[in-house]
Scaffold this active site. Structure first.
Site, PDB file in Angstrom:
ATOM      1  N   TYR A 193     -31.741 -35.218  40.195  1.00 10.58           N
ATOM      2  CA  TYR A 193     -31.987 -34.267  41.296  1.00 10.58           C
ATOM      3  C   TYR A 193     -33.482 -34.171  41.594  1.00 10.58           C
ATOM      4  O   TYR A 193     -33.884 -33.528  42.551  1.00 10.58           O
ATOM      5  CB  TYR A 193     -31.473 -32.851  40.968  1.00 10.58           C
ATOM      6  CG  TYR A 193     -29.990 -32.743  40.686  1.00 10.58           C
ATOM      7  CD1 TYR A 193     -29.115 -33.785  40.944  1.00 10.58           C
ATOM      8  CD2 TYR A 193     -29.456 -31.564  40.168  1.00 10.58           C
ATOM      9  CE1 TYR A 193     -27.762 -33.663  40.666  1.00 10.58           C
ATOM     10  CE2 TYR A 193     -28.111 -31.438  39.901  1.00 10.58           C
ATOM     11  CZ  TYR A 193     -27.274 -32.493  40.147  1.00 10.58           C
ATOM     12  OH  TYR A 193     -25.928 -32.365  39.869  1.00 10.58           O
ATOM     13  N   HIS A 229     -24.334 -38.090  33.103  1.00 11.95           N
ATOM     14  CA  HIS A 229     -24.036 -37.718  34.490  1.00 11.95           C
ATOM     15  C   HIS A 229     -22.754 -38.375  35.040  1.00 11.95           C
ATOM     16  O   HIS A 229     -21.957 -37.734  35.702  1.00 11.95           O
ATOM     17  CB  HIS A 229     -25.244 -38.062  35.373  1.00 11.95           C
ATOM     18  CG  HIS A 229     -25.376 -37.196  36.581  1.00 11.95           C
ATOM     19  ND1 HIS A 229     -26.581 -36.835  37.137  1.00 11.95           N
ATOM     20  CD2 HIS A 229     -24.447 -36.602  37.365  1.00 11.95           C
ATOM     21  CE1 HIS A 229     -26.385 -36.070  38.187  1.00 11.95           C
ATOM     22  NE2 HIS A 229     -25.093 -35.912  38.354  1.00 11.95           N
TER      23      HIS A 229
HETATM   24  N1  LIG Z   1     -22.168 -33.633  37.798  1.00 13.72           N
HETATM   25  C1  LIG Z   1     -22.080 -34.059  39.041  1.00 13.72           C
HETATM   26  O1  LIG Z   1     -21.734 -35.223  39.284  1.00 13.72           O
HETATM   27  C2  LIG Z   1     -22.381 -33.108  40.160  1.00 13.72           C
HETATM   28  C3  LIG Z   1     -22.099 -33.482  41.490  1.00 13.72           C
HETATM   29  C4  LIG Z   1     -22.385 -32.566  42.490  1.00 13.72           C
HETATM   30  C5  LIG Z   1     -22.915 -31.311  42.197  1.00 13.72           C
HETATM   31  N2  LIG Z   1     -23.217 -30.978  40.897  1.00 13.72           N
HETATM   32  C6  LIG Z   1     -23.779 -29.646  40.540  1.00 13.72           C
HETATM   33  O2  LIG Z   1     -22.919 -28.641  41.084  1.00 13.72           O
HETATM   34  C7  LIG Z   1     -23.696 -27.720  41.828  1.00 13.72           C
HETATM   35  C8  LIG Z   1     -22.880 -27.062  42.931  1.00 13.72           C
HETATM   36  O3  LIG Z   1     -22.329 -28.026  43.809  1.00 13.72           O
HETATM   37  P1  LIG Z   1     -22.908 -28.302  45.284  1.00 13.72           P
HETATM   38  O4  LIG Z   1     -24.308 -27.859  45.392  1.00 13.72           O
HETATM   39  O5  LIG Z   1     -22.595 -29.719  45.567  1.00 13.72           O
HETATM   40  O6  LIG Z   1     -21.943 -27.474  46.234  1.00 13.72           O
HETATM   41  P2  LIG Z   1     -21.336 -25.976  46.295  1.00 13.72           P
HETATM   42  O7  LIG Z   1     -21.955 -25.119  45.275  1.00 13.72           O
HETATM   43  O8  LIG Z   1     -19.860 -26.136  46.343  1.00 13.72           O
HETATM   44  O9  LIG Z   1     -21.781 -25.536  47.753  1.00 13.72           O
HETATM   45  C9  LIG Z   1     -23.128 -25.324  48.086  1.00 13.72           C
HETATM   46  C10 LIG Z   1     -23.190 -24.924  49.573  1.00 13.72           C
HETATM   47  O10 LIG Z   1     -22.461 -23.695  49.734  1.00 13.72           O
HETATM   48  C11 LIG Z   1     -23.255 -22.761  50.440  1.00 13.72           C
HETATM   49  N3  LIG Z   1     -22.878 -21.445  49.920  1.00 13.72           N
HETATM   50  C12 LIG Z   1     -23.004 -21.007  48.635  1.00 13.72           C
HETATM   51  N4  LIG Z   1     -22.513 -19.762  48.500  1.00 13.72           N
HETATM   52  C13 LIG Z   1     -22.073 -19.400  49.733  1.00 13.72           C
HETATM   53  C14 LIG Z   1     -21.487 -18.220  50.233  1.00 13.72           C
HETATM   54  N5  LIG Z   1     -21.257 -17.171  49.443  1.00 13.72           N
HETATM   55  N6  LIG Z   1     -21.156 -18.176  51.563  1.00 13.72           N
HETATM   56  C15 LIG Z   1     -21.393 -19.247  52.365  1.00 13.72           C
HETATM   57  N7  LIG Z   1     -21.941 -20.394  51.937  1.00 13.72           N
HETATM   58  C16 LIG Z   1     -22.284 -20.472  50.625  1.00 13.72           C
HETATM   59  C17 LIG Z   1     -24.683 -23.146  50.146  1.00 13.72           C
HETATM   60  O11 LIG Z   1     -25.517 -22.752  51.207  1.00 13.72           O
HETATM   61  P3  LIG Z   1     -26.992 -22.101  51.015  1.00 13.72           P
HETATM   62  O12 LIG Z   1     -27.666 -22.800  49.883  1.00 13.72           O
HETATM   63  O13 LIG Z   1     -27.623 -22.354  52.336  1.00 13.72           O
HETATM   64  O14 LIG Z   1     -26.792 -20.632  50.761  1.00 13.72           O
HETATM   65  C18 LIG Z   1     -24.590 -24.660  50.063  1.00 13.72           C
HETATM   66  O15 LIG Z   1     -24.658 -25.233  51.360  1.00 13.72           O
HETATM   67  C19 LIG Z   1     -24.858 -28.593  42.350  1.00 13.72           C
HETATM   68  O16 LIG Z   1     -25.909 -27.824  42.898  1.00 13.72           O
HETATM   69  C20 LIG Z   1     -25.178 -29.362  41.112  1.00 13.72           C
HETATM   70  O17 LIG Z   1     -25.947 -28.567  40.230  1.00 13.72           O
HETATM   71  C21 LIG Z   1     -22.932 -31.865  39.885  1.00 13.72           C
END
Ligand SMILES: NC(=O)c1ccc[n+]([C@@H]2O[C@H](COP(=O)([O-])OP(=O)(O)OC[C@H]3O[C@@H](n4cnc5c(N)ncnc54)[C@H](OP(=O)(O)O)[C@@H]3O)[C@@H](O)[C@H]2O)c1
Length: 280
Positions: A52, A110
């Site tokens: 990241y 990962h």
């Molecule tokens: N291990 C892996 O392979 C892997 C892969 C992908 C992700 N990850 C981890 O998982 C974490 C979370 O997944 P993600 O970032 O992909 O997606 P997510 O958490 O499912 O969604 C993030 C999105 O949701 C929005 N959001 C959050 N809370 C909200 C709410 N209450 N109302 C409306 N919109 C909301 C955020 O907008 P704003 O930020 O604009 O508020 C952002 O655009 C990542 O940050 C990362 O640390 C790991």
């Protein structure tokens, strides 16, 4: 007042909160500010990764926070290009230098990258890094049962945690069952499916309106009741707070099952099936 998030104890004894904070795309000063806001709201488990390119941002947020380091649980992840044993051990050290931390609480592989097929070496390196005190607890992401079986067979040690894609369109029922049978905690990445389509879904909107909650809260409560540790990312302080304000209501068994019915066999967001998909 800081929100209290319930805890879970992993099979090696480490206790972590049942909701964490995702940091993908939180970088630089704005990232530090967003992570500090999240910590102020009560998040303690912070999820980063070498790939990241924000371990420095997370480390800076830890240093600027008024919450002591020992109350925070910082996770990072080993990229696919460094699975060879020696490279993995030095990458974990570099990962610590980047964050300017003395240790990570959790370190995860990962992706298994089964075609490259050296994830067992990477796992042996994590075991060694734990022995040296670089990491408190070791886990993986995106490992299928066949990959986990192989770790067990080759090293005798299973991960404490497996972080997998999990959201209402892809509920990972069989994988979660396997984890439960082997005392592996399930952690949900993209728990809100990056908001793609889920927020407009009429079933989720109806549940939100019935409970006088937001769709995000309904989804995160569903993760919690599935026993999955969600790590929602939000740069927005009000949403960060909203996402952990879910411990004063409950979904019925019927409501859980209604959400589970939204899940599809091909429900992954980007077709990243760990049996064939690789990331470096
Ligand atoms: N291990 C892996 O392979 C892997 C892969 C992908 C992700 N990850 C981890 O998982 C974490 C979370 O997944 P993600 O970032 O992909 O997606 P997510 O958490 O499912 O969604 C993030 C999105 O949701 C929005 N959001 C959050 N809370 C909200 C709410 N209450 N109302 C409306 N919109 C909301 C955020 O907008 P704003 O930020 O604009 O508020 C952002 O655009 C990542 O940050 C990362 O640390 C790991």
């Amino acid at each position: 007042m800081v929100n209290q998030i319930p805890n879970v104890t992993l099979h090696d004894g480490l206790t972590i909160p049942k909701i964490g904070f995702g940091t993908y795309r939180l970088n630089g000063n704005e990232g530090v500010q967003a992570i500090n806001n999240a910590i102020d709201h009560g998040y303690r488990l912070i999820d980063t990764a070498y790939n990241y390119e924000n371990e420095g941002t997370v480390g800076e947020a830890v240093r600027r926070s008024s919450t002591p380091r020992e109350q925070l649980l910082i996770t990072s992840k080993l990229p696919g290009r460094y699975h060879h044993y020696d490279k993995a051990v030095t990458t974990i050290q570099e990962s610590l230098y980047r964050a300017n931390l003395d240790y990570y609480d959790l370190y995860l592989i990962h992706w298994p990258n089964p075609i490259q097929d050296i994830y067992v070496e990477a796992w042996q390196a994590l075991i060694e890094a734990k022995r040296r005190g670089y990491i408190r607890s070791i886990g993986v992401c995106n490992f299928l049962p066949e990959h986990l079986e192989r770790l067990k067979q080759k090293t005798g040690e299973l991960p404490t945690i497996n972080q997998i894609e999990l959201h209402p369109f892809f509920n990972q029922e069989a994988q979660r069952k396997w984890h439960q049978e082997h005392q592996i905690a399930t952690e949900s990445w993209s728990p809100l499916a990056r908001t793609n389509d889920v927020f407009d879904h009429p079933v989720l909107q109806k549940l939100a309106s019935n409970h006088n909650r937001t769709v995000s809260q309904i989804i995160l409560r569903w993760h919690y009741q599935l026993d999955a540790i969600a790590i929602p990312k939000s740069a927005t302080p009000s949403r960060q707070l909203e996402n952990i304000s879910i411990f004063d209501f409950e979904l019925s068994n019927e409501e859980m099952s209604i959400i589970n019915q939204l899940s599809k066999v091909d429900g992954r967001m980007k077709d990243q099936d760990p049996a064939v998909y690789e990331e470096f």
